[in-house]
Design an enzyme around this catalytic site. Structure first.
Site, PDB file in Angstrom:
ATOM      1  N   GLY A 290      42.912  34.929  42.291  1.00 53.90           N
ATOM      2  CA  GLY A 290      42.684  35.666  43.690  1.00 53.90           C
ATOM      3  C   GLY A 290      43.434  36.950  44.143  1.00 53.90           C
TER       4      GLY A 290
ATOM      5  CD  GLU B   1      42.282  27.804  38.332  1.00 54.84           C
ATOM      6  OE1 GLU B   1      41.855  28.430  39.046  1.00 54.84           O
ATOM      7  OE2 GLU B   1      42.658  26.626  38.103  1.00 54.84           O
ATOM      8  N   PRO B   2      44.440  33.568  37.138  1.00 54.29           N
ATOM      9  CG  PRO B   2      45.959  35.117  36.422  1.00 54.29           C
ATOM     10  CD  PRO B   2      45.760  33.445  36.593  1.00 54.29           C
ATOM     11  N   GLY B   3      41.936  36.489  37.410  1.00 56.03           N
ATOM     12  CA  GLY B   3      40.960  36.956  36.506  1.00 56.03           C
ATOM     13  C   GLY B   3      41.093  38.476  36.929  1.00 56.03           C
ATOM     14  NE  ARG B   4      39.058  40.930  42.310  1.00 56.51           N
ATOM     15  CZ  ARG B   4      37.984  41.226  42.573  1.00 56.51           C
ATOM     16  NH1 ARG B   4      37.181  42.263  42.214  1.00 56.51           N
ATOM     17  NH2 ARG B   4      37.112  40.342  43.032  1.00 56.51           N
TER      18      ARG B   4
ATOM     19  NE  ARG C  26      34.181  44.521  41.670  1.00 61.30           N
ATOM     20  CZ  ARG C  26      35.127  45.149  42.456  1.00 61.30           C
ATOM     21  NH1 ARG C  26      34.996  46.558  42.084  1.00 61.30           N
ATOM     22  NH2 ARG C  26      35.619  44.867  43.714  1.00 61.30           N
TER      23      ARG C  26
ATOM     24  CB  CYS D  60      13.329  52.839  40.251  1.00 64.37           C
ATOM     25  SG  CYS D  60      12.991  53.921  38.951  1.00 64.37           S
TER      26      CYS D  60
ATOM     27  CE1 TYR E  46      34.744  37.779  38.784  1.00 71.20           C
ATOM     28  CE2 TYR E  46      36.733  38.995  39.187  1.00 71.20           C
ATOM     29  CZ  TYR E  46      36.057  37.838  38.894  1.00 71.20           C
ATOM     30  OH  TYR E  46      36.863  36.844  39.175  1.00 71.20           O
TER      31      TYR E  46
HETATM   32  C1  LIG Z   1      36.859  33.150  40.302  1.00 70.98           C
HETATM   33  C2  LIG Z   1      37.789  32.069  40.301  1.00 70.98           C
HETATM   34  C3  LIG Z   1      39.235  32.609  39.860  1.00 70.98           C
HETATM   35  C4  LIG Z   1      39.654  33.797  39.544  1.00 70.98           C
HETATM   36  O1  LIG Z   1      39.448  34.784  40.807  1.00 70.98           O
HETATM   37  P1  LIG Z   1      40.032  36.267  40.433  1.00 70.98           P
HETATM   38  O2  LIG Z   1      39.916  36.906  41.975  1.00 70.98           O
HETATM   39  O3  LIG Z   1      39.519  37.019  39.541  1.00 70.98           O
HETATM   40  O4  LIG Z   1      41.545  36.016  40.195  1.00 70.98           O
HETATM   41  C5  LIG Z   1      40.060  31.494  39.723  1.00 70.98           C
HETATM   42  N1  LIG Z   1      39.835  30.292  39.961  1.00 70.98           N
HETATM   43  C6  LIG Z   1      38.668  29.843  40.350  1.00 70.98           C
HETATM   44  C7  LIG Z   1      38.538  28.362  40.723  1.00 70.98           C
HETATM   45  C8  LIG Z   1      37.651  30.659  40.501  1.00 70.98           C
HETATM   46  O5  LIG Z   1      36.611  30.296  41.118  1.00 70.98           O
END
Ligand SMILES: *Cc1c(COP(=O)(O)O)cnc(C)c1O
Length: 434
Positions: free
Chosen positions: A238, A288-291, A327, A358, A387
């Protein structure tokens, strides 16, 4: 910090000229900076130095094999949310022994796949799911390691579609029922309690909600440790990134615009605020970082097809569309859009920047001021590494974009542009229509 910048008015990724990439592989094409991903990863790990930290990169943000392998090489495990993502981690040569399997709808075959590959833990969202994991583990003759996702009911102050830690969201088990959920585990002989998990939302721009959530959950974590001897506490992902002024150094203007007294998020601020709360627990900490890891490490390159001038409005029509980068259409989100060749002598143009699909929703930016550009020139969407490609579709029978990874002065195609033949390979006209 990221590695997209102008050198002699040419946009570069690390030391690769992005115009060369666009010319060689065509557009739309995603470009990823390996150095930016590595820097983001190291910065986050350093921010919690002294704690036993395992980063589980949230693969859903960008599950390209090259990206997964890069993070595995850096020492990351993964936060995986489907059998497909588990198989991607395996296909990348990474394995899943330090990875977790999350998501509200795990199927039997996905659970089996995770167990067979010795997943570090399942992040469980409901009691029926616990029963199913227990059942599949029993059939395989193993004990499934689990953590329950607790919902701390804090407001992440982010977009409604990406907030997950409020009690009205579908995710997790409310904190007040979490003890009972852990007690229920004792009825399931084939599961083993390993940790506890929370995740409050995505694109958080201040550390406040993280602190609030950890403060709320920490006493429960300590109880679990006493009762069940858990090994880890997963804080979820997050951490947000800067989308506005993404090219400006440090994006100071964006920070300055944040409400007074709120601490804008950086890995350093995140670590500093949480360390003292986490250290007394004496547990392994999963992140658990993604973004945060990949967002500013990617750009989407597109070609200008037309500059359509109108009486009241101009439209810059690109060859990228919302099927490539959804997005803006889905979350009304902002991306910096800049020319690959900057020319400060040209006039400014105010235009809606749109794709060819379209639907009126195929609009990336309204009334955006950019340098005047014309047909055949290239533009880049910045901060498109998370994303982006992962959410791409084939809407309007558009094939999936190409992906390129850069490291230093070298670049390689890591996913070739999908061909029309690949797009229709599983389809056929039924005999009764022939
Ligand atoms: C989506 C998600 C993440 C990653 O979220 P980011 O905002 O991309 O860091 C981590 N843990 C869980 C459980 C998620 O659903």
């Amino acid at each position: 910090m990221h590695h997209f910048h102008y050198t002699a008015d040419s946009l570069q990724c690390e030391t690769v000229d992005l115009s060369a990439v666009a010319q060689l592989y065509g557009t739309p094409t995603y470009v990823y900076s390996a150095a930016t991903m590595a820097d983001n990863y190291q910065r986050l790990v350093r921010s919690l130095a002294g704690l036993d930290v395992q980063v589980c990169y949230a693969a859903k943000a960008n599950s390209s094999l090259a990206v997964l392998r890069h993070f595995a090489n850096l020492g990351a495990g993964f936060d995986l949310v489907s059998g497909g993502e588990i198989r991607r981690a395996l296909a990348a040569g990474a394995g899943v022994k330090t990875s977790v399997f999350a998501g509200v709808g795990k199927t039997e075959s996905e659970i089996k796949l995770a167990l067979e590959n010795e997943i570090f833990a399942f992040h469980v969202e409901s009691e029926p799911e616990l029963a199913r994991i227990n059942h599949v583990a029993g059939k395989l003759g193993v004990k499934a390691p689990i953590a329950i996702r607790v919902n701390p009911d804090v407001d992440a102050h982010t977009h409604a579609k990406i907030t997950t830690g409020k009690s009205e969201n579908k995710f997790g088990i409310p904190l007040k029922h979490a003890s009972a959920a852990y007690e229920a585990c004792s009825r399931f002989k084939n599961v083993r309690i390993r940790g506890v998990q929370m995740h409050i939302g995505s694109q958080l721009t201040t550390v406040g909600p993280f602190v609030e959530a950890v403060e709320k959950v920490a006493p429960f974590v300590a109880e679990l440790q006493a009762a069940h001897g858990i090994e880890y506490f997963s804080l979820g992902g997050g951490i947000g990134i800067v989308y506005r002024d993404a090219l400006a150094s440090g994006a100071q203007a964006w920070w300055d615009a944040q409400p007074a007294g709120q601490c804008p998020i950086t890995p350093e601020a995140y670590g500093a605020a949480l360390k003292s709360l986490l250290a007394p627990l004496g547990l392994k900490i999963l992140l658990e970082p993604g973004r945060f890891l990949v967002g500013n490490a990617g750009a989407l390159l597109a070609r200008v097809e037309y500059l359509k001038r109108g009486a009241n409005k101009n439209f810059l029509v690109l060859d990228a569309a919302f099927n490539d980068l959804v997005r803006p259409a889905m979350y009304e989100s902002y991306h910096e859009i800049v020319p690959l060749r900057r020319d400060t002598t040209r006039r400014a143009l105010v235009a809606d920047i749109v794709g060819p699909i379209c639907e009126s929703g195929d609009c990336f930016a309204k009334d955006r001021q950019v340098q005047e550009v014309g047909e055949g020139e290239y533009m880049a969407f910045l901060s498109a590494g998370a994303y982006g490609f992962a959410m791409a579709s084939r809407y309007n029978a558009r094939t999936l974009a190409a992906e390129v990874m850069v490291r230093g002065g070298t670049f390689e195609l890591v996913n070739a542009r999908e061909s029309f033949e690949q797009m229709i390979v599983n389809e056929k006209v039924p005999t009764f229509l022939k």
